[in-house]
Design a protein around this motif. Structure first.
Motif, mmCIF file in Angstrom:
data_model
loop_
_atom_site.group_PDB
_atom_site.id
_atom_site.type_symbol
_atom_site.label_atom_id
_atom_site.label_comp_id
_atom_site.label_asym_id
_atom_site.label_seq_id
_atom_site.Cartn_x
_atom_site.Cartn_y
_atom_site.Cartn_z
ATOM 1 N N VAL A 1 0.772 -1.571 -0.238
ATOM 2 C CA VAL A 1 -0.164 0.120 -0.665
ATOM 3 C C VAL A 1 1.358 1.464 0.055
ATOM 4 O O VAL A 1 0.521 2.113 -0.800
ATOM 5 N N ALA A 2 1.895 1.304 1.004
ATOM 6 C CA ALA A 2 2.345 2.198 0.646
ATOM 7 C C ALA A 2 3.775 3.206 -0.205
ATOM 8 O O ALA A 2 3.604 3.387 -0.991
ATOM 9 N N LEU A 3 4.088 1.524 -1.127
ATOM 10 C CA LEU A 3 4.310 1.669 -2.298
ATOM 11 C C LEU A 3 3.658 1.625 -3.608
ATOM 12 O O LEU A 3 4.290 2.510 -4.177
ATOM 13 N N ALA A 4 2.514 2.042 -3.084
ATOM 14 C CA ALA A 4 1.583 2.205 -4.803
ATOM 15 C C ALA A 4 1.786 3.924 -4.453
ATOM 16 O O ALA A 4 1.258 4.822 -3.305
ATOM 17 N N ARG A 5 1.398 4.176 -5.828
ATOM 18 C CA ARG A 5 0.977 5.726 -5.753
ATOM 19 C C ARG A 5 0.012 6.383 -5.313
ATOM 20 O O ARG A 5 -1.179 5.684 -4.782
ATOM 21 N N PHE A 6 0.160 6.907 -4.010
ATOM 22 C CA PHE A 6 -1.097 7.786 -3.347
ATOM 23 C C PHE A 6 -1.494 6.711 -2.566
ATOM 24 O O PHE A 6 -2.818 6.802 -1.477
ATOM 25 N N GLY A 7 -1.042 6.218 -1.973
ATOM 26 C CA GLY A 7 -0.950 4.931 -1.428
ATOM 27 C C GLY A 7 -0.768 4.956 0.307
ATOM 28 O O GLY A 7 0.740 5.969 0.068
ATOM 29 N N GLN A 8 -1.437 5.045 1.448
ATOM 30 C CA GLN A 8 -1.152 5.635 2.708
ATOM 31 C C GLN A 8 -1.685 3.935 4.080
ATOM 32 O O GLN A 8 -2.969 4.086 3.653
ATOM 33 N N CYS A 9 -1.259 3.539 4.830
ATOM 34 C CA CYS A 9 -1.172 2.655 5.342
ATOM 35 C C CYS A 9 -2.422 3.832 6.309
ATOM 36 O O CYS A 9 -2.152 4.898 7.075
ATOM 37 N N LEU B 1 2.973 9.960 -1.633
ATOM 38 C CA LEU B 1 4.181 9.974 -3.264
ATOM 39 C C LEU B 1 5.660 9.945 -2.367
ATOM 40 O O LEU B 1 6.076 10.008 -3.421
ATOM 41 N N GLY B 2 5.733 10.173 -1.267
ATOM 42 C CA GLY B 2 7.199 9.664 -1.336
ATOM 43 C C GLY B 2 7.989 8.223 -1.713
ATOM 44 O O GLY B 2 8.998 8.529 -2.510
ATOM 45 N N LEU B 3 7.292 7.301 -1.230
ATOM 46 C CA LEU B 3 8.225 6.177 -1.152
ATOM 47 C C LEU B 3 8.132 5.551 -3.278
ATOM 48 O O LEU B 3 9.032 5.549 -3.508
ATOM 49 N N PRO B 4 6.749 5.529 -3.627
ATOM 50 C CA PRO B 4 7.022 5.761 -5.556
ATOM 51 C C PRO B 4 7.861 6.793 -5.800
ATOM 52 O O PRO B 4 7.966 6.246 -6.645
ATOM 53 N N LEU B 5 7.794 7.326 -5.375
ATOM 54 C CA LEU B 5 8.494 8.734 -6.132
ATOM 55 C C LEU B 5 10.235 8.255 -5.746
ATOM 56 O O LEU B 5 10.907 7.976 -7.742
ATOM 57 N N PHE B 6 10.729 8.120 -5.127
ATOM 58 C CA PHE B 6 12.198 7.711 -4.288
ATOM 59 C C PHE B 6 12.176 5.608 -5.692
ATOM 60 O O PHE B 6 13.421 6.097 -5.942
ATOM 61 N N VAL B 7 11.211 5.210 -5.754
ATOM 62 C CA VAL B 7 11.300 3.797 -6.331
ATOM 63 C C VAL B 7 11.464 4.120 -7.609
ATOM 64 O O VAL B 7 12.534 3.462 -8.523
ATOM 65 N N THR B 8 10.738 5.564 -8.230
ATOM 66 C CA THR B 8 10.487 5.419 -9.653
ATOM 67 C C THR B 8 11.740 6.435 -10.415
ATOM 68 O O THR B 8 13.237 6.139 -10.893
ATOM 69 N N LEU B 9 12.313 7.124 -9.488
ATOM 70 C CA LEU B 9 13.381 7.997 -9.513
ATOM 71 C C LEU B 9 15.011 7.189 -9.768
ATOM 72 O O LEU B 9 15.953 7.708 -10.437
ATOM 73 N N THR B 10 15.107 6.203 -8.627
ATOM 74 C CA THR B 10 16.104 5.583 -8.325
ATOM 75 C C THR B 10 16.554 4.229 -10.105
ATOM 76 O O THR B 10 17.123 4.105 -10.266
#
Length: 324
Positions: free
Chosen positions: A258-266, A279-288
């Motif tokens: 859920v946290a890795l999905a865009r706009f996902g929040q636990c 957006l924090g985790l999805p964005l860092f994964v995409t930029l990586t």
């Protein structure tokens, strides 16, 4: 069903000629008129055979009308989804641009008022209010920047400006930016960097954004008295690894996707105690991934989270005289 004539003369001629060898002819899909006047699609293949001392052509047909209709519906649904996704990305990008202009004006004027550049503004309360306005506007601008970056990535418009970057210096800079916020929350922030780290070929702004997102999340989800450790070093395969580990609230196995999905929040909107739009985790994964890198996330509910960002060996620049 009773089968009528081939409506396509080219297909008829093709199957009228005996196939050479034992292998069947490639399957071809043709419309065939059935005895009740319905046009159905059939997949046909043919094989040359000997029967009663005669050369014959064995033709096998399968009715694939429903399958072809399902494939057509699937293609149309996929095209519609892709169009909707592009439209969404364009809308978000345009909206982000439109919102940035008034927000920058709000930030600029609130800075002027907070610093009383044009003279005293009167009651100290007003100064507190303008500080709140400035802080809220910067927070909203950060969210809009993240949305804009994701929209550019989806549209393939996010450009990379790669240079050789001193990763140790960049990690230290990001840690300085976040140290005050960590200390004000009674969170210890520690660095553990390998000596003589090599340079990294990357987009410095985007790698800095990766590190800022990771540290921001770590500070946000670590409670008072907790600890955050940022480490960096070379792995045995010569890839460069940066790790951000915290002793925060952590995530369960169910919450991580859920946290890795865009706009996902636990948690639900009623039970969440932290701000953000997910957006924090999805964005860092995409930029990586844009750098050809990978991420490893280990988290345990109530014990903390460890995130490793790994950049491939081909992006590591050896420094002369260091053995790196």
């Amino acid at each position: 069903a009773e089968i009528g004539l081939f409506p396509d003369a080219t297909v008829q001629r093709r199957f009228a000629r005996p196939a050479n060898g034992e292998q069947p002819t490639p399957e071809v899909v043709v419309p065939i008129l059935t005895g009740d006047g319905e046009l159905r699609e059939h997949a046909l293949s043919a094989r040359a055979i000997r029967f009663n001392d005669s050369d014959m052509l064995l033709t096998v047909g399968r009715d694939v009308t429903e399958r072809r209709l399902a494939e057509l519906a699937l293609r149309r649904s996929k095209q519609a989804a892709e169009y909707a996704n592009r439209a969404k990305s364009h809308f978000l990008a345009n909206m982000s641009h439109e919102l940035r202009t008034p927000l920058n004006a709000i930030i600029g004027f609130s800075d002027v008022m907070t610093n009383e550049m044009m003279g005293p503004i009167g009651s100290p309360k007003y100064k507190d209010y303008t500080s709140d306005i400035n802080r809220s506007a910067r927070h909203l601008l950060g969210i809009i920047d993240d949305i804009l970056d994701l929209s550019k990535i989806e549209m393939g418009q996010l450009s990379m400006r790669e240079t050789e970057v001193d990763i140790a210096q960049l990690v230290e800079e990001v840690a300085r930016i976040k140290r005050d916020k960590a200390e004000s929350a009674d969170i210890a922030l520690e660095l553990s960097l390998q000596r003589d780290l090599p340079l990294l070929v990357c987009d410095e702004v985007k790698v800095k954004q990766i590190l800022l997102n990771l540290l921001s999340n770590a500070v946000k989800f670590t409670e008072a008295g907790g600890r955050i450790t940022v480490s960096a070093g070379l792995a045995p395969d010569r890839s460069l690894e940066v790790c951000v580990a915290d002793s925060g609230i952590g995530m369960s196995e169910e919450e991580l996707p859920v946290a890795l999905a865009r706009f996902g929040q636990c948690g639900s909107i009623l039970t969440r105690t932290h701000d953000g739009v997910g957006l924090g985790l999805p964005l860092f994964v995409t930029l990586t991934e844009l750098h050809g890198g990978s991420c490893q996330i280990d988290s345990e509910k109530g014990r903390g989270t460890s995130i490793v960002v790994r950049f491939p060996p081909e992006r590591v620049v050896r420094l002369s005289g260091t053995g790196k």
